[in-house]
Design a protein around this motif. Structure first.
Motif, PDB file in Angstrom:
ATOM      1  N   TYR A   1       0.799  -1.224   0.000  1.00 40.35           N
ATOM      2  CA  TYR A   1       0.000   0.000   0.000  1.00 40.35           C
ATOM      3  C   TYR A   1       0.834   1.278   0.000  1.00 40.35           C
ATOM      4  N   LYS A   2       2.161   1.157   0.076  1.00 42.79           N
ATOM      5  CA  LYS A   2       3.021   2.339   0.042  1.00 42.79           C
ATOM      6  C   LYS A   2       3.596   2.518  -1.358  1.00 42.79           C
ATOM      7  N   ASP A   3       3.785   3.771  -1.744  1.00 43.99           N
ATOM      8  CA  ASP A   3       4.322   4.104  -3.057  1.00 43.99           C
ATOM      9  C   ASP A   3       5.804   4.462  -2.893  1.00 43.99           C
ATOM     10  N   TYR A   4       6.678   3.499  -3.151  1.00 46.92           N
ATOM     11  CA  TYR A   4       8.103   3.675  -2.949  1.00 46.92           C
ATOM     12  C   TYR A   4       8.738   4.334  -4.170  1.00 46.92           C
ATOM     13  N   VAL A   5       9.830   5.048  -3.942  1.00 47.45           N
ATOM     14  CA  VAL A   5      10.539   5.726  -5.025  1.00 47.45           C
ATOM     15  C   VAL A   5      11.105   4.710  -6.012  1.00 47.45           C
ATOM     16  N   LEU A   6      11.763   3.664  -5.507  1.00 48.21           N
ATOM     17  CA  LEU A   6      12.331   2.641  -6.384  1.00 48.21           C
ATOM     18  C   LEU A   6      11.338   1.501  -6.605  1.00 48.21           C
ATOM     19  N   SER A   7      11.225   1.075  -7.853  1.00 48.32           N
ATOM     20  CA  SER A   7      10.384  -0.083  -8.174  1.00 48.32           C
ATOM     21  C   SER A   7      11.166  -1.363  -7.858  1.00 48.32           C
ATOM     22  N   HIS A   8      10.463  -2.472  -7.869  1.00 41.18           N
ATOM     23  CA  HIS A   8      11.109  -3.776  -7.640  1.00 41.18           C
ATOM     24  C   HIS A   8      12.232  -3.990  -8.656  1.00 41.18           C
ATOM     25  N   GLU A   9      11.972  -3.670  -9.918  1.00 43.98           N
ATOM     26  CA  GLU A   9      12.963  -3.853 -10.973  1.00 43.98           C
ATOM     27  C   GLU A   9      14.183  -2.965 -10.754  1.00 43.98           C
ATOM     28  N   GLU A  10      13.961  -1.726 -10.308  1.00 43.23           N
ATOM     29  CA  GLU A  10      15.077  -0.812 -10.041  1.00 43.23           C
ATOM     30  C   GLU A  10      15.925  -1.296  -8.865  1.00 43.23           C
ATOM     31  N   ILE A  11      15.277  -1.854  -7.859  1.00 42.69           N
ATOM     32  CA  ILE A  11      16.004  -2.411  -6.715  1.00 42.69           C
ATOM     33  C   ILE A  11      16.870  -3.581  -7.172  1.00 42.69           C
ATOM     34  N   LEU A  12      16.301  -4.474  -7.970  1.00 47.93           N
ATOM     35  CA  LEU A  12      17.053  -5.629  -8.465  1.00 47.93           C
ATOM     36  C   LEU A  12      18.257  -5.185  -9.290  1.00 47.93           C
ATOM     37  N   GLU A  13      18.066  -4.179 -10.111  1.00 48.40           N
ATOM     38  CA  GLU A  13      19.156  -3.683 -10.950  1.00 48.40           C
ATOM     39  C   GLU A  13      20.249  -3.020 -10.115  1.00 48.40           C
ATOM     40  N   LYS A  14      19.852  -2.161  -9.189  1.00 49.00           N
ATOM     41  CA  LYS A  14      20.819  -1.395  -8.407  1.00 49.00           C
ATOM     42  C   LYS A  14      21.592  -2.262  -7.423  1.00 49.00           C
ATOM     43  N   TYR A  15      20.924  -3.257  -6.829  1.00 47.19           N
ATOM     44  CA  TYR A  15      21.540  -4.044  -5.756  1.00 47.19           C
ATOM     45  C   TYR A  15      21.776  -5.510  -6.112  1.00 47.19           C
ATOM     46  N   SER A  16      21.822  -5.827  -7.390  1.00 48.93           N
ATOM     47  CA  SER A  16      21.950  -7.234  -7.811  1.00 48.93           C
ATOM     48  C   SER A  16      23.199  -7.912  -7.244  1.00 48.93           C
ATOM     49  N   ASP A  17      24.281  -7.178  -7.081  1.00 45.64           N
ATOM     50  CA  ASP A  17      25.507  -7.782  -6.543  1.00 45.64           C
ATOM     51  C   ASP A  17      25.446  -8.031  -5.043  1.00 45.64           C
ATOM     52  N   HIS A  18      24.457  -7.445  -4.372  1.00 47.75           N
ATOM     53  CA  HIS A  18      24.375  -7.542  -2.917  1.00 47.75           C
ATOM     54  C   HIS A  18      23.198  -8.380  -2.419  1.00 47.75           C
ATOM     55  N   LEU A  19      22.167  -8.503  -3.232  1.00 50.13           N
ATOM     56  CA  LEU A  19      20.963  -9.216  -2.797  1.00 50.13           C
ATOM     57  C   LEU A  19      21.227 -10.704  -2.620  1.00 50.13           C
ATOM     58  N   LYS A  20      20.799 -11.223  -1.490  1.00 51.11           N
ATOM     59  CA  LYS A  20      20.917 -12.651  -1.200  1.00 51.11           C
ATOM     60  C   LYS A  20      19.567 -13.349  -1.293  1.00 51.11           C
ATOM     61  N   MET A  21      18.499 -12.579  -1.080  1.00 50.76           N
ATOM     62  CA  MET A  21      17.158 -13.142  -1.131  1.00 50.76           C
ATOM     63  C   MET A  21      16.148 -12.031  -1.368  1.00 50.76           C
ATOM     64  N   THR A  22      15.207 -12.299  -2.213  1.00 45.83           N
ATOM     65  CA  THR A  22      14.054 -11.429  -2.379  1.00 45.83           C
ATOM     66  C   THR A  22      12.863 -12.321  -2.710  1.00 45.83           C
ATOM     67  N   THR A  23      11.759 -12.043  -2.037  1.00 50.06           N
ATOM     68  CA  THR A  23      10.575 -12.873  -2.257  1.00 50.06           C
ATOM     69  C   THR A  23       9.338 -12.125  -1.799  1.00 50.06           C
ATOM     70  N   ARG A  24       8.214 -12.645  -2.171  1.00 48.33           N
ATOM     71  CA  ARG A  24       6.930 -12.132  -1.709  1.00 48.33           C
ATOM     72  C   ARG A  24       6.473 -13.041  -0.565  1.00 48.33           C
ATOM     73  N   LEU A  25       6.077 -12.433   0.532  1.00 41.21           N
ATOM     74  CA  LEU A  25       5.654 -13.221   1.692  1.00 41.21           C
ATOM     75  C   LEU A  25       4.162 -13.534   1.638  1.00 41.21           C
ATOM     76  N   PRO A  26       3.770 -14.650   2.207  1.00 36.19           N
ATOM     77  CA  PRO A  26       2.346 -14.970   2.307  1.00 36.19           C
ATOM     78  C   PRO A  26       1.653 -13.957   3.223  1.00 36.19           C
ATOM     79  N   ASP A  27       0.368 -13.779   3.025  1.00 32.86           N
ATOM     80  CA  ASP A  27      -0.405 -12.817   3.811  1.00 32.86           C
ATOM     81  C   ASP A  27      -0.270 -13.044   5.314  1.00 32.86           C
ATOM     82  N   ALA A  28      -0.128 -14.288   5.732  1.00 36.90           N
ATOM     83  CA  ALA A  28      -0.025 -14.594   7.165  1.00 36.90           C
ATOM     84  C   ALA A  28       1.207 -13.956   7.801  1.00 36.90           C
ATOM     85  N   LEU A  29       2.250 -13.716   7.029  1.00 37.56           N
ATOM     86  CA  LEU A  29       3.478 -13.113   7.549  1.00 37.56           C
ATOM     87  C   LEU A  29       3.635 -11.644   7.181  1.00 37.56           C
TER      88      LEU A  29
END
Length: 84
Positions: free
Chosen positions: A22-50
Motif C-alpha cells: 500500500y506504500k508508493d516507494y521511489v524505487l520499483s522492484h525492478e530498479e532495486i534488483l538492478e541497483k543491488y543485484s551484486d548484494h541481494l541474497k534473497m528477495t521474495t513475496r511473503l504470504p499474507d499470514a506473515l
C-alpha cells in the motif's frame, strides 16, 4: 594436543527490508534488483499470514560497509511524496 588457529573473518553487514503493497516507494522492484543485484541474497513475496509483521515484499542483502547498508535502507524505504 592439536590447536586450532582462529580464522580471521571479514566483517559484513546484512540488511533486511520489508516493503508494503500500500506504500508508493521511489524505487520499483525492478530498479532495486538492478541497483543491488551484486548484494541481494534473497528477495521474495511473503504470504499474507506473515506480511502484516514483515512486509509484502522482502529484500535481504549483504554489504562490506555500514555506509553501504545505510544507503540500501534509505533507497528501499524512501516513499514518494504525497501530491497535494
Amino acid at each position: 594436543m592439536t590447536t586450532r588457529k582462529k580464522k580471521s573473518a571479514a566483517t559484513h553487514y546484512c540488511g533486511f527490508a520489508g516493503l508494503r503493497d500500500y506504500k508508493d516507494y521511489v524505487l520499483s522492484h525492478e530498479e532495486i534488483l538492478e541497483k543491488y543485484s551484486d548484494h541481494l541474497k534473497m528477495t521474495t513475496r511473503l504470504p499474507d499470514a506473515l506480511s502484516a509483521a514483515m512486509g509484502n515484499k522482502i529484500y535481504m542483502a549483504t554489504f562490506d560497509t555500514k555506509e553501504e547498508l545505510d544507503t540500501f535502507f534509505r533507497d528501499l524505504l524512501e516513499v514518494k511524496e504525497a501530491k497535494a
